[in-house]
Design a protein around this motif. Structure first.
Motif, short mmCIF file in Angstrom:
data_model
loop_
_atom_site.label_atom_id
_atom_site.label_comp_id
_atom_site.label_asym_id
_atom_site.label_seq_id
_atom_site.Cartn_x
_atom_site.Cartn_y
_atom_site.Cartn_z
N ILE A 252 38.09 42.87 37.66
CA ILE A 252 37.05 41.97 38.16
C ILE A 252 35.92 41.83 37.15
CG2 ILE A 252 35.28 41.65 39.93
CD1 ILE A 252 37.17 43.07 41.90
N GLY A 253 35.47 42.98 36.62
CA GLY A 253 34.37 42.97 35.66
C GLY A 253 34.72 42.22 34.38
N THR A 254 35.95 42.36 33.93
CA THR A 254 36.37 41.68 32.71
C THR A 254 36.37 40.17 32.90
OG1 THR A 254 37.74 43.59 32.10
CG2 THR A 254 38.18 41.52 30.96
N ILE A 255 36.81 39.71 34.06
CA ILE A 255 36.79 38.27 34.33
C ILE A 255 35.35 37.77 34.36
CG2 ILE A 255 37.19 36.55 36.16
CD1 ILE A 255 39.81 37.99 36.76
N ILE A 256 34.46 38.52 35.00
CA ILE A 256 33.05 38.11 35.05
C ILE A 256 32.47 37.99 33.65
CG2 ILE A 256 30.74 38.86 35.73
CD1 ILE A 256 32.03 40.14 38.22
N ILE A 312 45.11 38.25 41.21
CA ILE A 312 46.34 38.18 40.41
C ILE A 312 46.72 36.73 40.15
CG2 ILE A 312 48.83 38.63 40.44
CD1 ILE A 312 48.20 41.25 41.94
N ILE A 313 46.61 35.91 41.19
CA ILE A 313 46.91 34.47 41.05
C ILE A 313 45.95 33.83 40.05
CG2 ILE A 313 46.96 32.26 42.28
CD1 ILE A 313 47.75 33.86 44.81
N VAL A 314 44.68 34.23 40.10
CA VAL A 314 43.68 33.67 39.18
C VAL A 314 44.02 33.98 37.73
CG1 VAL A 314 41.29 33.95 38.39
CG2 VAL A 314 41.77 33.61 40.82
N THR A 315 44.39 35.22 37.42
CA THR A 315 44.67 35.58 36.03
C THR A 315 45.94 34.89 35.52
OG1 THR A 315 45.80 37.59 36.80
CG2 THR A 315 43.51 37.80 36.12
N LEU A 316 46.94 34.75 36.38
CA LEU A 316 48.16 34.05 35.97
C LEU A 316 47.89 32.57 35.70
CD1 LEU A 316 50.75 35.66 38.44
CD2 LEU A 316 50.45 36.13 36.00
N TYR A 317 47.09 31.95 36.57
CA TYR A 317 46.74 30.54 36.38
C TYR A 317 45.83 30.38 35.16
CZ TYR A 317 45.52 25.73 37.65
OH TYR A 317 45.35 24.36 37.66
N GLY A 318 44.98 31.39 34.91
CA GLY A 318 44.06 31.33 33.78
C GLY A 318 44.76 31.21 32.45
N TYR A 319 45.97 31.75 32.36
CA TYR A 319 46.73 31.65 31.11
C TYR A 319 47.01 30.20 30.75
CZ TYR A 319 50.70 31.93 27.88
OH TYR A 319 51.54 31.77 26.81
N PHE A 320 47.22 29.36 31.77
CA PHE A 320 47.58 27.95 31.54
C PHE A 320 46.36 27.02 31.56
CE2 PHE A 320 51.25 30.04 33.52
CZ PHE A 320 52.23 29.76 32.58
N LEU A 321 45.19 27.57 31.72
CA LEU A 321 43.97 26.77 31.83
C LEU A 321 43.78 25.91 30.58
CD1 LEU A 321 40.60 28.07 33.18
CD2 LEU A 321 40.64 26.81 31.03
N VAL A 379 40.90 45.72 26.04
CA VAL A 379 42.26 45.17 26.11
C VAL A 379 42.24 43.67 25.88
CG1 VAL A 379 44.20 44.72 27.67
CG2 VAL A 379 43.18 47.00 27.59
N PHE A 380 41.31 43.00 26.53
CA PHE A 380 41.18 41.54 26.36
C PHE A 380 40.90 41.21 24.89
CE2 PHE A 380 39.12 37.51 26.04
CZ PHE A 380 39.54 36.74 27.10
N ALA A 381 39.87 41.86 24.31
CA ALA A 381 39.44 41.54 22.95
C ALA A 381 40.53 41.86 21.93
CB ALA A 381 38.16 42.30 22.62
N TYR A 392 46.36 35.17 25.93
CA TYR A 392 47.07 36.42 26.17
C TYR A 392 46.09 37.52 26.61
CZ TYR A 392 51.09 34.22 23.98
OH TYR A 392 52.12 33.37 23.70
N GLY A 393 44.84 37.38 26.19
CA GLY A 393 43.83 38.32 26.64
C GLY A 393 43.61 38.23 28.14
N ILE A 394 43.48 37.00 28.66
CA ILE A 394 43.26 36.83 30.10
C ILE A 394 44.50 37.25 30.88
CG2 ILE A 394 44.03 34.42 30.37
CD1 ILE A 394 40.84 35.90 31.88
N LEU A 395 45.69 37.01 30.31
CA LEU A 395 46.93 37.40 30.99
C LEU A 395 47.05 38.92 31.09
CD1 LEU A 395 49.50 36.13 32.22
CD2 LEU A 395 50.59 36.41 29.99
N SER A 396 46.55 39.62 30.10
CA SER A 396 46.67 41.09 30.08
C SER A 396 45.90 41.75 31.21
CB SER A 396 46.18 41.64 28.74
OG SER A 396 44.78 41.46 28.59
N ILE A 397 44.94 41.04 31.80
CA ILE A 397 44.10 41.62 32.86
C ILE A 397 44.88 41.75 34.18
CG2 ILE A 397 41.91 41.34 34.11
CD1 ILE A 397 41.73 42.00 31.11
#
Length: 420
Positions: A252-256, A312-321, A379-381, A392-397
């Motif tokens: 959650i914190g990483t997304i924020i 989980i749905i948000v991070t998966l969709y974020g990969y295709f954003l 991990v993201f960076a 791939y950074g957002i997907l790793s979350i």
């Protein structure tokens, strides 16, 4: 009862106060400013990666300090004094961001780390008041009230700053860059001003500390911390919850912290990024309260499950954003669950700890989240830097939410409440 309500509202007012830092500095204006201005000379996606590493350093410092500070606050009975100290530290660091200019990414990182130390350190003491002021009121309700106030207050100042940055000429400001710098000052003023009710009305036991030296004070705090750590095995369910929280809250914190600079990297306009995060704030305001009602019907633990599945749905969709519409959509979905997940986690933890050691155990709560917060941005960076693509950074979350659900499913909440 009237005095108790005043205390609760004063406590919630602090969330209103410091959430301006979370919205403007952590989530929106500063990440964009860091990439476009402070890190303008950095090639490729290095500005995004450096912002992630800055988060890691900031979290490492507070992670090392938070258990000690929590134990010290319990021993001295000086939680409110510690809160005031960290507010001043955070306000000062935030105000100094006004002086960051083009190419000054190292200075921006240093001032942010100082401000974040005040923000995160203050939250340890702020959170520790929760069990104390919720003795005759639902702890889920009080916790959710705090988050709701935070989302509303942080959202209001973000809205003002969005207008300021997008239409600087209306305010006779020379540029959007100068408007962004001014927005950092507005956060510092807002944070300090709305902290005053907490400074006045939160309880603080009277205690004579005049014969206690600084060295002795920290020695006793360290011994108490060591005692808590060595006896943590007595609270097995609480320990399992901390591990689960360690993981999913990191996600959650990483997304924020990374969503806005990620969106800027893939070409989404600043106005869309700030506007979408503003939408998150105003959706999160009623939904934080809604999750308290959901918890009353299905339990706080199941409410957290619901939020994590959506993440989980948000991070998966974020990969295709790849468009502003996608970002707005994800921001709205995050708003549905962000406040609920955080509020229910805090209240669930608060209901499982010994009330007479609230600051000490919230220090451990802070450590679990702060040390965890080292991992997510890193991990993201690193993933983004290694692959050359922040997607791939957002997907790793995603893995943080999956493992968090698995560990949370093993926590027996009722047994935890019986352990003390």
């Amino acid at each position: 009862m009237q005095a108790e309500k005043k205390t609760i509202y004063a406590w919630a007012a602090y969330d209103w106060a410091n959430s301006a830092f979370a919205t403007v500095i952590l989530a929106t204006v500063l990440p964009i400013f860091y990439r476009d201005v402070a890190g303008v000379n950095l090639p490729g996606n290095l500005a995004t990666s450096y912002w992630g590493y800055t988060q890691t350093i900031a979290m490492l410092i507070i992670a090392l300090l938070s258990p000690l500070l929590g134990a010290a606050a319990d021993y001295s009975g000086a939680k409110k004094k510690f809160l005031k100290t960290f507010v001043i530290l955070g306000v000062t660091g935030t105000a100094l961001l006004f002086f960051v200019g083009s190419g000054n990414y190292l200075i921006a990182s240093c001032f942010f780390i100082l401000a974040n130390l005040g923000f995160a350190g203050g939250n340890i003491f702020y959170d520790s008041f929760l069990p104390e002021i919720s003795k005759s009121v639902s702890i889920d309700h009080v916790s959710s009230l705090g988050y709701a106030a935070g989302y509303l207050g942080g959202g209001l100042l973000l809205a003002v700053n969005l207008i300021l940055i997008s239409k600087p000429a209306l305010f006779k400001i020379s540029s959007s860059i100068r408007a962004s710098q001014i927005s950092f000052l507005t956060v510092a003023i807002w944070w300090l001003l709305f902290s005053l009710p907490a400074f006045k009305y939160l309880p603080e036991p009277e205690q004579d500390l005049s014969d206690l030296s600084v060295v002795k004070y920290w020695q006793i705090a360290l011994k108490r911390l060591q005692f808590t750590w060595t006896n943590l095995h007595q609270y097995q369910e609480l320990w399992k919850f901390l591990l689960a929280f360690w993981l999913y809250n990191d996600g959650i914190g990483t997304i924020i912290r990374m969503a806005t600079i990620y969106g800027r990297e893939i070409g989404i306009a600043q106005s869309d990024l700030i506007g979408a995060l503003l939408l998150t704030q105003f959706i999160a305001f009623p939904c934080a309260l809604l999750f308290a009602k959901i918890a009353a019907k299905i339990t706080a633990k199941r409410g957290i499950y619901l939020a994590l599945i959506i993440y989980i749905i948000v991070t998966l969709y974020g990969y295709f954003l790849d468009s502003a519409f996608d970002f707005w959509l994800l921001a709205a979905v995050v708003g549905l669950v962000q406040g609920g997940a955080q509020a229910l986690s805090r209240s669930l933890y608060g209901s499982m700890i010994p009330a007479d050691k609230s600051a000490e155990f919230f220090g451990f709560f802070g450590v679990s989240s702060k040390f965890a917060s080292l991992l997510g941005p890193t991990v993201f960076a690193y993933t983004a830097q290694l692959t050359g693509d922040s997607r791939y950074g957002i997907l790793s979350i995603t893995i943080f939410f999956v493992l968090g659900i698995i560990l949370l499913s093993r926590v027996n909440v009722e047994k935890a409440r019986e352990e003390y």
